[in-house]
Write a protein that holds these residues in place. Structure first.
Motif, PDB file in Angstrom:
ATOM      1  N   CYS A 447       0.843  -1.188   0.000  1.00  0.00           N
ATOM      2  CA  CYS A 447       0.000   0.000   0.000  1.00  0.00           C
ATOM      3  C   CYS A 447       0.882   1.243   0.000  1.00  0.00           C
ATOM      4  CB  CYS A 447      -0.911   0.025   1.232  1.00  0.00           C
ATOM      5  SG  CYS A 447      -1.888   1.537   1.325  1.00  0.00           S
ATOM      6  N   ASN A 449       0.092   4.040   1.195  1.00  0.00           N
ATOM      7  CA  ASN A 449      -0.187   4.876   2.375  1.00  0.00           C
ATOM      8  C   ASN A 449       0.100   4.186   3.698  1.00  0.00           C
ATOM      9  OD1 ASN A 449      -1.447   6.543   0.405  1.00  0.00           O
ATOM     10  ND2 ASN A 449      -3.332   5.363   0.668  1.00  0.00           N
ATOM     11  N   CYS A 450       0.282   2.863   3.684  1.00  0.00           N
ATOM     12  CA  CYS A 450       0.361   2.111   4.932  1.00  0.00           C
ATOM     13  C   CYS A 450       1.495   1.096   4.882  1.00  0.00           C
ATOM     14  CB  CYS A 450      -0.932   1.330   5.186  1.00  0.00           C
ATOM     15  SG  CYS A 450      -2.430   2.313   5.125  1.00  0.00           S
ATOM     16  N   CYS A 465      -6.041  -2.294   0.084  1.00  0.00           N
ATOM     17  CA  CYS A 465      -5.458  -2.187   1.414  1.00  0.00           C
ATOM     18  C   CYS A 465      -6.597  -2.304   2.425  1.00  0.00           C
ATOM     19  CB  CYS A 465      -4.749  -0.845   1.591  1.00  0.00           C
ATOM     20  SG  CYS A 465      -4.205  -0.580   3.285  1.00  0.00           S
ATOM     21  N   CYS A 468      -6.524   1.298   4.855  1.00  0.00           N
ATOM     22  CA  CYS A 468      -6.928   2.656   4.458  1.00  0.00           C
ATOM     23  C   CYS A 468      -7.942   2.651   3.330  1.00  0.00           C
ATOM     24  CB  CYS A 468      -5.709   3.476   4.042  1.00  0.00           C
ATOM     25  SG  CYS A 468      -5.030   2.969   2.452  1.00  0.00           S
TER      26      CYS A 468
HETATM   27 ZN    ZN Z   1      -3.322   1.486   3.144  1.00  0.00          ZN
END
Ligand code: ZN
Ligand code: ADP
Length: 729
Positions: A447, A449-450, A465, A468
């Motif tokens: 991911c 963002n994560c 994901c 998020c």
């Molecule tokens: Zn994520």
């Protein structure tokens, strides 16, 4: 009238009231109460706030007498809603202090249906004037016949066009009249015939009945094996509460999965209870909130937020599946609904019942310390036996390459289906595969963002994901090395197990139950109905199939990966795994035919697997206690986590270091960290954690307050305080 208000009358100043607003603020605001307004504590009032209007609650605290009268703004209106009960106000204060949250943020949870505070719109109908008229058209005669009882009736019940009705009004035959508010909730009938209780159920019921008669704060743990009839027993306490004319609150961990529970409630009491959860429509929310406030919802069943409803006459609080981590709220005000339910009951001085087949160590420690009483239901109802649990050693009996079901499990499913019984495969993982890897360069799809891998959802051809919500199409080639056809799925999710089951048992009618295939309460109820009515032979599901269901035809449960929850080093990893797998196992053999459970594991010697196979929950709890108690891990000590996060990596680590440097230095208290969180990036924010551990006798809140007061964090850094953390990610 509070003493403060009385005192102010003497000095002939305007009356002052202290108002709490549902905003993330700890401070109260003072307002002048214009003459002729009555606003006792708890009143909902409309007040000016920085150029706009806000609705707040009059609090029973001294207004600030130093504030100059000229600077005081006036209350604009007192809303026509019942004042917030004192027990709820005390509860809000308590939750705020315990969780280190602004009181206004907690109040906001108690005002989650603002429309309920407005004047209820009067519903208009028609009433006969009594001026009969000899020459009536048949239509008019029909209307007058319908209105013969003299009461107001809604136009839609009069079977006449609005033109006819208006004409009759002009002729003086009928007149507009306000309708009484529609009764939303029928009274559940405590004396509706319920099931005949067994002797052991009766003895537990009798003890609960005495607690209900005492009618004061006391916490009871109702512990019983799966299928022992715990629900029937606590519904009896609900019946007692109804007979006392008071309101009962029942918390369930997943209200969306509770269709069978609701059916049983209706069978026991002849009508449905009021519901409270996040998916209610705004109108139902408003009406339910209002009904609770008016005492017109005798039983309310809800998710954790139901704790903040304004019950004027609460008589009982029940928490079913009290061990569930779903009771922990992780966003906004971070609180554990099971613990807060106990506080809620204490504030109202009424009994609280915690229910579980696998109670949390927290609750068991309270039983051991004599703070809670335990009542046991040791056997399944109706002579059903507990399922036999066997470990399936994957080292000895590995599945075929690229497959996930081991031969003994496949055989067991075949035999079960051949007998015409139902089987269930459990895997606590949504999607097709938890990891997508490039065979060429080893690149893992992650991911953006994560700190998490993307989970393949093959049906939608997407990678997702689960933290998020980020989703992208499954790429045709490796984004790293560009190789084509080199991305391969690693490991199973339920979709992949279903694919394997389709190959192995093509005749079996299969159903996948996961939160993405069963999106809401209606779909869950429909899935449950299909299983109950034997339209399904093989259920394949995530943890949503573990919860509370009663499927009489289900005799085999296969756990695809029993080890899944044990990695990660979480304090409660073992405890949670035992609870979840015991719960899943409890779905098997709930009627006459005996049940069987197979746990696929790579480590059959693990204490968790041993405890499950031997059905030795007490032994497991004793071992957990021996492991946790010496170092003061909960529940034999206290924990609070500080989670620092920022979009700016440097700012986050600097703030974490500053906090660490100012950590309290107190005997009996240890501060662990700061360290990058296991999930070091979440939704695009960099995260660090600190963990404060204290011996049980030490209150952590004053320590935390002093600590946080010593540090000022920059604006781009967020700090979350999590008292009694459940998640360590
Ligand atoms: Zn994520
Ligand atoms: P638990 O909550 O302990 O898992 P339940 O309350 O769901 O157990 O009971 C299991 C099943 O047995 C349910 O279908 C319930 O209706 C039935 N049952 C329990 N007690 C009785 C009883 N006394 N008479 C008839 N059915 C009962």
């Amino acid at each position: 009238m509070t003493p403060a208000v009385a005192k102010l009358i003497d000095v002939a100043e305007p009356l002052r009231v202290s108002v709490l607003l549902p905003l993330p603020l700890s401070s109260f605001y003072d307002y002048a109460l214009p003459e002729g307004f009555a606003a006792p504590p708890g009143s909902f009032v409309e007040v000016p706030l920085g150029g706009r209007q806000a609705i707040g609650v009059v609090w029973d605290r001294e207004p600030d007498s130093n504030l100059h009268p000229a600077r005081l703004k006036a209350v604009r209106a007192v809303l026509p809603a019942p004042p917030m009960p004192a027990a709820l106000r005390r509860f809000i204060e308590w939750v705020a202090a315990y969780t280190l949250s602004p009181a206004g943020a907690v109040l906001r949870m108690a005002m989650s249906a603002p429309a309920a505070l407005e004047t209820p719109a009067l519903r208009a109908g028609w009433r006969a004037t009594g001026q009969a008229n000899a020459r009536l058209t048949p239509e008019r005669a029909k209307v007058l016949a319908a209105l013969a009882d003299g009461a107001a009736h809604a136009a839609e019940n009069l079977a006449a066009s609005s033109a006819v009705l208006r004409g009759m009004a002009r002729a003086g035959l009928i007149e507009p009249a306000a309708l009484p508010p529609a009764p939303r909730f029928q009274r559940p009938d405590p004396d509706h015939p319920g099931p005949t209780l067994s002797t052991s159920q009766q003895s537990v019921t009798q003890q609960l009945h005495e607690t209900m008669t005492n009618c004061q704060f006391a916490v009871t743990l109702l512990r019983g094996v799966t299928g022992s009839g715990k629900t029937e027993v606590y519904l009896d306490a609900v019946a007692d509460c109804l007979r006392q004319g008071r309101q009962a609150l029942v918390l369930l961990p997943e209200i969306a999965l509770s269709s069978q529970w609701l059916d049983r409630f209706a069978a026991r009491f002849g009508t449905a209870p009021a519901l409270w959860h996040s998916e209610l429509s705004p109108a139902t929310r408003r009406d339910t909130w209002r009904a609770v406030a008016q005492g017109a919802a005798p039983v309310l069943v809800g998710a954790r937020s139901a704790l903040f409803l304004p019950f004027p006459d609460l008589g009982l609080v029940v928490v079913d599946e009290e061990h569930e981590s779903a009771f922990k709220q992780e966003d906004g005000v971070v609180y554990h609904a099971r613990d807060m339910a106990v506080v809620r009951a204490r504030m109202s001085n009424v009994p609280c019942v915690l229910v579980s087949a696998t109670p949390s160590l927290e609750t068991l420690a309270n039983v051991e310390a004599g703070r809670y009483r335990a009542l046991d239901l040791p056997t399944r109802h109706g002579g059903a036996s507990l399922p036999e649990v066997a470990l399936l050693d994957l080292r000895r009996d590995p599945p075929e390459r690229g497959r996930f079901l081991a031969p003994p499990l496949i055989t067991a499913i075949r035999e079960t289906l051949a007998r015409g019984e139902q089987a269930m495969l459990f895997l606590n993982r949504r999607g097709y595969a938890p990891l997508t890897l490039c065979r060429g360069c080893g690149h893992r799809m992650q991911c953006p963002n994560c700190t998490a891998w993307l989970v393949e959802h093959r049906a939608q051809r997407r990678l997702q994901c689960h933290h998020c919500g980020h989703a992208e199409p499954t790429p045709p080639k490796c984004p790293q090395c560009g190789a084509e056809h080199s991305l391969v799925p690693i490991g199973p999710g339920v979709e992949r197990v279903q694919e394997e089951a389709a190959l192995l048992f093509p005749e079996a009618r299969r159903l996948v139950m996961a939160s993405d295939t069963i999106p809401g309460p209606a779909a869950a109820a429909e899935a449950a109905r299909r299983i109950e009515e034997r339209e399904v032979d093989l259920v394949i599901g995530t943890q949503i199939v573990a919860k509370g269901w009663h499927f009489p035809g289900l005799t085999l449960v296969g756990v695809v990966d029993a080890d899944i929850g044990l990695s990660g080093g979480d304090l409660r990893a073992s405890e949670r795994t035992v609870q979840l797998l015991h719960q899943v196992a409890g779905r098997a053999g709930r009627a006459e035919a005996p049940g069987r459970v197979l746990l696929q594991t790579w480590s059959p010697e693990h204490p968790v697997m041993q405890a499950l196979a031997a059905n030795d929950l007490d032994g497991f709890v004793a071992a957990e206690k021996a492991a946790r108690a010496p170092d003061h891990w909960p529940p034999y000590g206290r924990l609070a986590a500080l989670i620092i996060s920022s979009e700016d990596a440097v700012a986050a680590s600097r703030a974490a270091r500053d906090l660490g440097l100012r950590a309290p230095d107190v005997a009996g208290v240890t501060v662990l960290g700061p360290a990058p969180a296991p999930m070091s990036m979440l939704r695009g924010r960099h995260r660090h954690r600190l963990l404060l551990k204290a011996e049980r006798g030490i209150a952590v809140q004053p320590l935390l307050r002093e600590w946080l007061a010593r540090v000022s964090l920059p604006n781009d850094v967020r700090l979350r305080v999590d008292v009694d953390p459940v998640s360590f990610l």
